[in-house]
Design a protein around this motif. Structure first.
Motif, mmCIF file in Angstrom:
data_model
loop_
_atom_site.group_PDB
_atom_site.id
_atom_site.type_symbol
_atom_site.label_atom_id
_atom_site.label_comp_id
_atom_site.label_asym_id
_atom_site.label_seq_id
_atom_site.Cartn_x
_atom_site.Cartn_y
_atom_site.Cartn_z
ATOM 1 N N SER A 207 0.813 -1.217 0.000
ATOM 2 C CA SER A 207 0.000 0.000 0.000
ATOM 3 C C SER A 207 0.844 1.263 0.000
ATOM 4 C CB SER A 207 -0.955 -0.016 1.182
ATOM 5 O OG SER A 207 -0.319 -0.537 2.332
ATOM 6 N N TYR A 208 1.908 1.277 0.777
ATOM 7 C CA TYR A 208 2.977 2.270 0.647
ATOM 8 C C TYR A 208 4.222 1.489 0.239
ATOM 9 C CZ TYR A 208 0.231 5.731 3.348
ATOM 10 O OH TYR A 208 -0.727 6.603 3.806
ATOM 11 N N PRO A 209 4.539 1.418 -1.034
ATOM 12 C CA PRO A 209 5.696 0.617 -1.451
ATOM 13 C C PRO A 209 6.958 1.022 -0.699
ATOM 14 C CG PRO A 209 4.395 1.225 -3.352
ATOM 15 C CD PRO A 209 3.813 1.985 -2.188
ATOM 16 N N ALA A 210 7.589 0.038 -0.068
ATOM 17 C CA ALA A 210 8.745 0.321 0.787
ATOM 18 C C ALA A 210 9.936 -0.562 0.448
ATOM 19 C CB ALA A 210 8.363 0.141 2.251
ATOM 20 N N ILE A 215 7.514 5.001 -1.384
ATOM 21 C CA ILE A 215 6.694 5.675 -2.390
ATOM 22 C C ILE A 215 5.274 5.794 -1.860
ATOM 23 C CG2 ILE A 215 5.850 5.597 -4.768
ATOM 24 C CD1 ILE A 215 8.252 3.772 -5.423
ATOM 25 N N PHE A 216 4.665 6.949 -2.067
ATOM 26 C CA PHE A 216 3.299 7.162 -1.606
ATOM 27 C C PHE A 216 2.313 7.129 -2.772
ATOM 28 C CE2 PHE A 216 5.688 9.698 1.698
ATOM 29 C CZ PHE A 216 5.584 8.713 2.658
ATOM 30 N N PRO A 217 1.089 6.676 -2.523
ATOM 31 C CA PRO A 217 0.082 6.655 -3.582
ATOM 32 C C PRO A 217 -0.409 8.053 -3.914
ATOM 33 C CG PRO A 217 -0.889 6.003 -1.499
ATOM 34 C CD PRO A 217 0.583 6.135 -1.252
ATOM 35 N N LYS A 218 -0.760 8.251 -5.180
ATOM 36 C CA LYS A 218 -1.403 9.502 -5.558
ATOM 37 C C LYS A 218 -2.784 9.573 -4.894
ATOM 38 C CE LYS A 218 0.706 10.037 -10.158
ATOM 39 N NZ LYS A 218 0.426 10.062 -11.631
ATOM 40 N N PRO A 219 -3.305 10.783 -4.697
ATOM 41 C CA PRO A 219 -4.648 10.904 -4.098
ATOM 42 C C PRO A 219 -5.670 10.077 -4.871
ATOM 43 C CG PRO A 219 -3.593 13.057 -4.211
ATOM 44 C CD PRO A 219 -2.695 12.109 -4.956
ATOM 45 N N GLY A 220 -6.396 9.265 -4.158
ATOM 46 C CA GLY A 220 -7.454 8.467 -4.769
ATOM 47 C C GLY A 220 -7.013 7.149 -5.358
ATOM 48 N N TYR A 348 17.240 16.656 -3.857
ATOM 49 C CA TYR A 348 16.823 15.535 -3.037
ATOM 50 C C TYR A 348 15.302 15.478 -2.956
ATOM 51 C CZ TYR A 348 15.279 18.435 0.923
ATOM 52 O OH TYR A 348 14.597 19.312 1.715
ATOM 53 N N ARG A 349 14.821 14.315 -2.583
ATOM 54 C CA ARG A 349 13.444 14.113 -2.156
ATOM 55 C C ARG A 349 13.513 13.315 -0.868
ATOM 56 N NH1 ARG A 349 9.188 16.852 -4.950
ATOM 57 N NH2 ARG A 349 10.017 17.281 -7.030
ATOM 58 N N PHE A 350 12.678 13.674 0.076
ATOM 59 C CA PHE A 350 12.651 12.942 1.338
ATOM 60 C C PHE A 350 11.218 12.527 1.615
ATOM 61 C CE2 PHE A 350 12.569 12.600 6.043
ATOM 62 C CZ PHE A 350 13.568 11.643 6.194
ATOM 63 N N ASN A 351 10.981 11.227 1.583
ATOM 64 C CA ASN A 351 9.656 10.686 1.879
ATOM 65 C C ASN A 351 9.665 10.072 3.269
ATOM 66 O OD1 ASN A 351 8.772 11.461 -0.616
ATOM 67 N ND2 ASN A 351 8.532 9.402 -1.442
ATOM 68 N N ARG A 352 8.659 10.425 4.046
ATOM 69 C CA ARG A 352 8.557 9.886 5.407
ATOM 70 C C ARG A 352 7.106 9.736 5.800
ATOM 71 N NH1 ARG A 352 7.217 11.330 10.495
ATOM 72 N NH2 ARG A 352 6.716 13.444 9.828
ATOM 73 N N THR A 353 6.833 8.671 6.513
ATOM 74 C CA THR A 353 5.553 8.513 7.191
ATOM 75 C C THR A 353 5.835 7.833 8.522
ATOM 76 O OG1 THR A 353 3.344 7.510 7.125
ATOM 77 C CG2 THR A 353 5.108 6.345 5.944
ATOM 78 N N GLY A 354 5.487 8.481 9.615
ATOM 79 C CA GLY A 354 5.785 7.927 10.923
ATOM 80 C C GLY A 354 7.270 7.654 11.083
ATOM 81 N N SER A 355 7.609 6.403 11.357
ATOM 82 C CA SER A 355 8.998 6.028 11.611
ATOM 83 C C SER A 355 9.689 5.430 10.399
ATOM 84 C CB SER A 355 9.044 5.017 12.762
ATOM 85 O OG SER A 355 8.261 3.872 12.443
ATOM 86 N N MET A 356 9.064 5.514 9.215
ATOM 87 C CA MET A 356 9.661 5.012 7.978
ATOM 88 C C MET A 356 10.087 6.202 7.114
ATOM 89 S SD MET A 356 6.880 1.991 7.157
ATOM 90 C CE MET A 356 7.734 1.388 5.699
ATOM 91 N N VAL A 367 7.152 8.951 -7.977
ATOM 92 C CA VAL A 367 5.818 8.407 -8.222
ATOM 93 C C VAL A 367 5.841 6.890 -8.296
ATOM 94 C CG1 VAL A 367 3.911 8.327 -9.887
ATOM 95 C CG2 VAL A 367 5.018 10.494 -9.354
ATOM 96 N N ASN A 368 6.910 6.347 -8.883
ATOM 97 C CA ASN A 368 7.023 4.893 -8.998
ATOM 98 C C ASN A 368 8.500 4.508 -9.077
ATOM 99 O OD1 ASN A 368 7.815 5.278 -11.764
ATOM 100 N ND2 ASN A 368 5.653 5.394 -12.311
ATOM 101 N N VAL A 369 8.767 3.242 -9.314
ATOM 102 C CA VAL A 369 10.138 2.747 -9.268
ATOM 103 C C VAL A 369 11.012 3.352 -10.361
ATOM 104 C CG1 VAL A 369 9.716 0.708 -10.689
ATOM 105 C CG2 VAL A 369 11.521 0.648 -8.949
ATOM 106 N N ASP A 370 10.429 3.735 -11.478
ATOM 107 C CA ASP A 370 11.221 4.365 -12.535
ATOM 108 C C ASP A 370 11.866 5.655 -12.047
ATOM 109 O OD1 ASP A 370 10.622 2.353 -14.304
ATOM 110 O OD2 ASP A 370 8.946 3.412 -15.232
#
Length: 427
Positions: A207-210, A215-220, A348-356, A367-370
Motif C-alpha cells: 500500500s505504501y511501497p517500501a 513511495i506514496f500513492p497519488k490521491p485516490g 533531493y526528495r525525502f519521503n517519510r511517514t511515521g517512523s519510515m 511516483v514509482n520505481v522508474d
C-alpha cells in the motif's frame, strides 16, 4: 571499508554460503565493497565483530520497533523458552495473537499464522485464486512481496504487460499469470480491468511501497484499487508486512480508511523472530484447510516464541503510546534533514511517514520505481560509505526504506545529522 574480522568472516562465508550471505541485500552489491558482521545490538545501536558501534537505521529491516533487544521482549523469550521452543501443536499465544490482530485491524475477521512475509503473500494469492476461481493476479512494478514464483515477476517491455520472470528458475508459465502494472498509473489500471477484469483473482499491493525506497500513492489511487476490484469480483490484498503495526495499529489501511479483502503481515508481530500472518474476510479465510479446499500449512506456524515475543512488543507499544512518539521522532528527523539538504543545495526528495523514511538524491517527483532508479546512484554510494565510516548505518541500497525505533533519541538524530553534514561536505 569494513574491519579485518568482518573481512575474514566474509571470505570464509563465501566458501560455504552462496555469495557469503543468506539474503542478497546483505552482500552490499548496490554500494560496492563488503558487508560487516554484527556481534551484538542494543537499543539504537549495533556493534560489529571488530568492536565498532553504529547508530542503526535498519532495525532488522523493520521489526525492531522498540529497538534492539528490548528487555520486555528478551525477558519474554527467556521465560517462554523454558517451557519449550516449538511444539507443532496449538498453543495459547497464537490464539492471543490472532485475537489481537483482529482487534487492531478492523478488516481482519480471521487470521492464519505462518513463518515469513513470503509465506503470507504466497498463501494469500493462493487463497484469492481459490475463492474467485480465477487465475490472474495484478501486482505493481517495484513492489516486492517475497520470493514465491507468482510474485517474483518483473514488468515486461510495455507499460501494461503480462509479467516476465524476475529470477532464473521461475517458469514463464507462472509469470504469465501475473500482470505487472506501473504503480500510481490510473490509466494502466483501468485498461487491464477493462480487458481482463473477469479473469483477475486479485490485486496485491504494498500500500505504501517500501522496497523501492518509500513511495506514496497519488490521491485516490488506493481508493480506486478498492473500488475496481469490487466492481469486477476480484479481491484486494494489502501487503502490510512492512507497514503493519509500524504506522499505527491498523497500518496503512487505518491511515487511508480502507478495507482490503485480505492483508499480509510480518515484521513487528514477531518481536524480531521469524513470523508472518495473513487474514481478512471470514468467508474468504474459511476456504483454508482444514475446513476448506485451499491448502496451507507450516510446522512452525504460530511458534510460541515468536507469538509471545510479538505480543510482548505489541503490548509495550500500546502501553507507552509508542506510535505518537515515533511520529514525533520522525518529524524531528525530517525537519533537521530538510534544513541540512536545503542548505547544501543538493537535489533531493525525502519521503517519510511515521517512523519510515527514505532519502532520494534526485529532484524528480517520486511516483514509482522508474523515478527511484533515476536518482544519483553514485552519490548515494559515496554517502553510504561516508556514513558507515563515521558510525551511521543506513540501508546498503538506494532502494530500501529506513526505520526509526523507540530506542532512538533526539541526541541520536542530532548526531546522525551532524555526520550527514560532514559526509555531504566531503563528497
Amino acid at each position: 571499508m569494513t574491519g579485518p574480522l568482518s573481512q575474514k568472516l566474509f571470505a570464509t562465508a563465501k566458501g560455504f554460503i552462496p555469495g557469503g550471505v543468506n539474503s542478497p541485500v546483505r552482500a552490499f552489491r548496490n554500494v560496492g565493497g563488503e558487508p560487516f558482521f554484527v556481534r551484538r545490538a542494543k537499543g539504537s545501536r549495533i556493534e560489529d565483530v571488530d568492536a565498532k558501534t553504529y547508530i542503526d537505521y535498519i532495525g532488522s529491516w523493520g521489526p525492531n520497533i522498540l529497538g534492539h533487544a528490548p528487555t520486555v521482549v528478551t525477558n519474554t523469550i527467556h521465560e517462554v523458552a523454558k517451557d519449550g521452543v516449538s511444539f507443532g501443536i496449538p498453543n495459547p499465544f497464537e490464539v492471543e495473537m490472532a485475537r489481537t490482530i483482529t482487534e487492531w485491524v478492523p478488516s481482519v475477521e480471521k487470521v492464519r499464522m505462518c513463518s515469513s512475509g513470503t509465506e503470507a503473500t504466497m498463501s494469500a494469492i493462493r487463497l484469492a485464486r481459490g475463492f474467485t476461481k480465477r487465475d490472474y493476479i495484478v501486482k505493481f512494478n517495484g513492489c516486492y512481496h517475497g520470493h514465491s514464483d507468482s510474485l517474483l515477476v518483473a514488468a515486461g517491455s510495455g507499460a501494461l504487460t503480462h509479467g516476465e520472470p524476475d529470477s532464473a528458475g521461475v517458469p514463464a508459465a507462472f509469470a504469465e499469470k501475473t500482470i505487472v502494472l506501473p504503480y500510481n498509473d490510473f490509466e494502466a489500471l483501468e485498461k487491464v480491468f477493462k480487458e481482463q477484469g473477469d479473469q483477475i483473482a486479485a490485486i496485491i499491493v504494498e500500500s505504501y511501497p517500501a522496497n523501492a525506497g518509500l513511495i506514496f500513492p497519488k490521491p485516490g489511487y488506493l481508493d480506486r484499487l478498492s473500488s475496481i476490484t469490487k466492481e469486477n469480483g476480484a479481491l484486494l490484498i494489502f501487503d502490510e508486512v512492512m507497514t503493519g503495526f509500524r504506522l499505527g495499529k491498523a497500518g496503512v489501511q487505518g491511515i487511508e480508511n480502507l478495507t482490503p479483502d485480505l492483508s499480509c503481515f510480518g515484521k513487528v508481530i514477531g518481536g524480531g523472530l521469524p513470523v508472518g500472518a495473513f487474514g481478512g474476510r471470514a468467508d474468504v479465510m474459511d476456504l483454508l484447510a482444514p475446513i476448506g479446499p485451499v491448502y496451507q500449512a507450516g510446522t512452525l506456524s504460530g511458534n510460541p516464541l515468536a507469538m509471545a515475543a510479538g505480543l510482548a512488543q505489541l503490548k509495550e507499544l500500546s502501553k507507552i503510546s509508542g506510535f505518537p512518539r515515533l511520529e514525533e521522532l520522525g518529524a524531528y528527523f525530517e525537519s533537521g534533514l530538510r534544513k541540512l539538504m536545503d542548505a547544501k543545495g543538493i537535489p533531493y526528495r525525502f519521503n517519510r511517514t511515521g517512523s519510515m523514511f527514505c532519502l532520494f538524491f534526485t529532484d524528480r517527483e517520486i511516483v514509482n520505481v522508474d523515478d527511484v532508479m533515476k536518482q544519483d546512484l553514485e552519490l548515494f554510494k559515496k554517502f553510504f560509505w561516508g556514513c558507515l565510516d563515521k558510525g551511521i548505518y543506513i540501508a546498503p541500497s538506494p532502494y530500501e526504506t529506513g526505520f526509526l525505533s523507540l530506542a532512538h533519541t533526539e541526541a541520536d538524530l542530532d548526531d546522525t545529522l551532524t555526520v550527514f553534514e560532514e559526509v555531504l561536505s566531503s563528497i
